[in-house]
Design an enzyme around this catalytic site. Structure first.
Site, PDB file in Angstrom:
ATOM      1  CG  ASP A 119     -40.120  -0.102 -30.206  1.00 50.03           C
ATOM      2  OD1 ASP A 119     -41.314   0.170 -29.992  1.00 50.03           O
ATOM      3  OD2 ASP A 119     -39.244  -0.084 -29.324  1.00 50.03           O
ATOM      4  CG  ASP A 179     -45.784   2.789 -25.838  1.00 46.35           C
ATOM      5  OD1 ASP A 179     -46.582   2.472 -24.932  1.00 46.35           O
ATOM      6  OD2 ASP A 179     -44.808   3.515 -25.646  1.00 46.35           O
TER       7      ASP A 179
HETATM    8  N1  GLY Z   1     -42.734   4.076 -27.294  1.00 48.00           N
HETATM    9  C1  GLY Z   1     -42.039   4.710 -26.255  1.00 48.00           C
HETATM   10  C2  GLY Z   1     -42.587   6.021 -25.878  1.00 48.00           C
HETATM   11  O1  GLY Z   1     -43.672   6.417 -26.286  1.00 48.00           O
HETATM   12  O2  GLY Z   1     -41.920   6.709 -25.123  1.00 48.00           O
END
Ligand code: GLY
Length: 398
Positions: A119, A179
């Site tokens: 992330d 994501d």
């Molecule tokens: N990246 C985590 C979400 O979109 O909840």
């Protein structure tokens, strides 16, 4: 001769009428964007950290009882609040906003060393990356470059992807979630900043592998694809935040739309453009997308229309459309109409949050995880402000 003159004159009148109509169509979203950005700027400038505690108090969401859910810099959402402040500062040039943005951003720098997460783009490109783009201060760029060096250590050459999660190791070997496409933006930018093509090559390959293995023929995607670390082959296609393995989790579809549009912008790989176009069609022509274009949390959620919406998915998708329309003139009018419909919906009182420091209500973090369902969430705000700014910038080019 007379007939020819009349035809030409009529054509000129028609063109002028179309231009007037285009301007009128454009004016409404523009005035909404400008008014909203000014209002939001006033709302946010005075939300300052209290330094002794706020490294653990970065705003994330509102709980169902209206209390603030706050977090430390380690959480995936930590970059969005400082990022929103930087974006609003870029718009308003208000010194108080810059002061707030600087203070909140400082808490995040240490995350550039954290090799246990994918992330890093969400955290550090949203905060430090925007700080650099807006101030040109190289100190901010250095953080983005170090975060990119840390992130590429998670790349597996045999698989052709960056690993997403380290947890749940008894089920997954090498999970990659859709994501993760969003974190590639930081890597492409790191190559632009340093001239080192390693970041670009890894980002491009991750996008290619994800296109091959995450997507279905109808351009919807799986949430999680797990790979075998010995063979590099796909082991599982599953979900973590969606309704079911085969369903279309709305934010995942939006991450893909934004991600493939961005990846096309950075690489000019035509496969990425086709992918983004396909995802846009899937999302916006979906029979279960409500008329106001704010999706339910999953397109296949079982109790539609009695399911929570996800405003964050709408905001992310609007950002994707507002970039995609620049690469695809043939569909520009359609993409703009969809994005404007989202922005018009989000400007309505029913979607606005009055609870500081949040801008929008009705986002959904995770229904299966039973957290942050139908509440204000900070990443919806970040992508909403991004979309408003993109809409204004686009109009400036017309
Ligand atoms: N990246 C985590 C979400 O979109 O909840």
């Amino acid at each position: 001769m007379r007939k020819t003159i009349i035809i030409c004159f009529s054509a000129v009148l028609l063109l002028a009428a179309c231009k007037d109509r285009d301007n009128a169509v454009l004016q409404k979203p523009l005035s909404i964007s400008e008014r909203r950005l000014s209002e939001l700027s006033i709302k946010m400038a005075n939300y300052l950290p209290q330094v002794a505690v706020d490294s653990n108090r970065i705003p994330r969401a509102l709980a169902a009882d209206g209390s603030l859910i706050a977090e430390n810099s380690h959480q995936w959402t930590s970059g969005f609040f400082p990022g929103t402040l930087w974006l609003l500062y870029g718009y308003s040039k208000d010194a108080a906003m810059k002061n707030a943005a600087k203070q909140w951003t400082a808490f995040l720098e240490k995350e550039k060393w954290d090799g246990h997460t994918h992330d890093l783009g969400f955290k550090l490109n949203s905060s430090f990356g925007n700080a650099y783009k807006i101030t040109n201060n190289p100190k901010y760029k250095d953080v983005v470059v170090q975060a990119s060096k840390t992130l590429i250590n998670r790349y597996n050459n045999k698989i052709g992807c960056i690993r997403s999660w380290d947890w749940n190791a008894d089920v997954w070997q090498f999970p990659v979630i859709i994501d993760n496409i969003m974190n590639l933006e930081m890597l492409f930018e790191a190559t632009a900043y340093t001239g080192d093509s390693t970041f670009y090559n890894i980002a491009r390959q991750h996008a290619k592998t994800t296109l091959k293995n995450h997507y279905r023929p109808d351009f919807s995607c799986f949430h999680v694809v797990d790979y075998d670390t010995l063979t590099g082959e796909v082991r599982l296609k599953t979900t973590h935040q969606g309704y079911s393995d085969g369903s279309a989790w709305s934010r995942g579809q939006a991450w893909g739309l934004y991600g493939y549009t961005m990846a096309y912008g950075k690489t000019k790989d035509p496969a990425f453009l086709e992918q983004a176009k396909g995802i846009a069609q899937f999302f916006f022509n979906h029979p279960r997308l409500p008329a106001d274009k704010i999706p339910y949390w999953d397109f296949d959620a079982p109790n539609i229309p009695n399911e929570p919406r996800d405003v964050s998915a709408a905001a992310v998708a609007a950002c994707g459309l507002l970039e995609l329309c620049e690469y695809n003139p043939a569909n520009k009018t359609q993409y703009l109409a969809w994005a404007d419909a989202i922005l018009a919906s989000l400007a309505k009182p029913e979607y606005q949050s009055e609870a500081p420091p949040f801008l929008l209500d009705h986002s959904t973090g995770s229904v299966p995880g039973e957290f942050e369902v139908d509440v204000p969430i900070v990443y919806a705000d970040y992508y909403y402000v991004t979309a408003l700014l993109r809409r204004l910038a686009l109009a400036g080019k017309e």
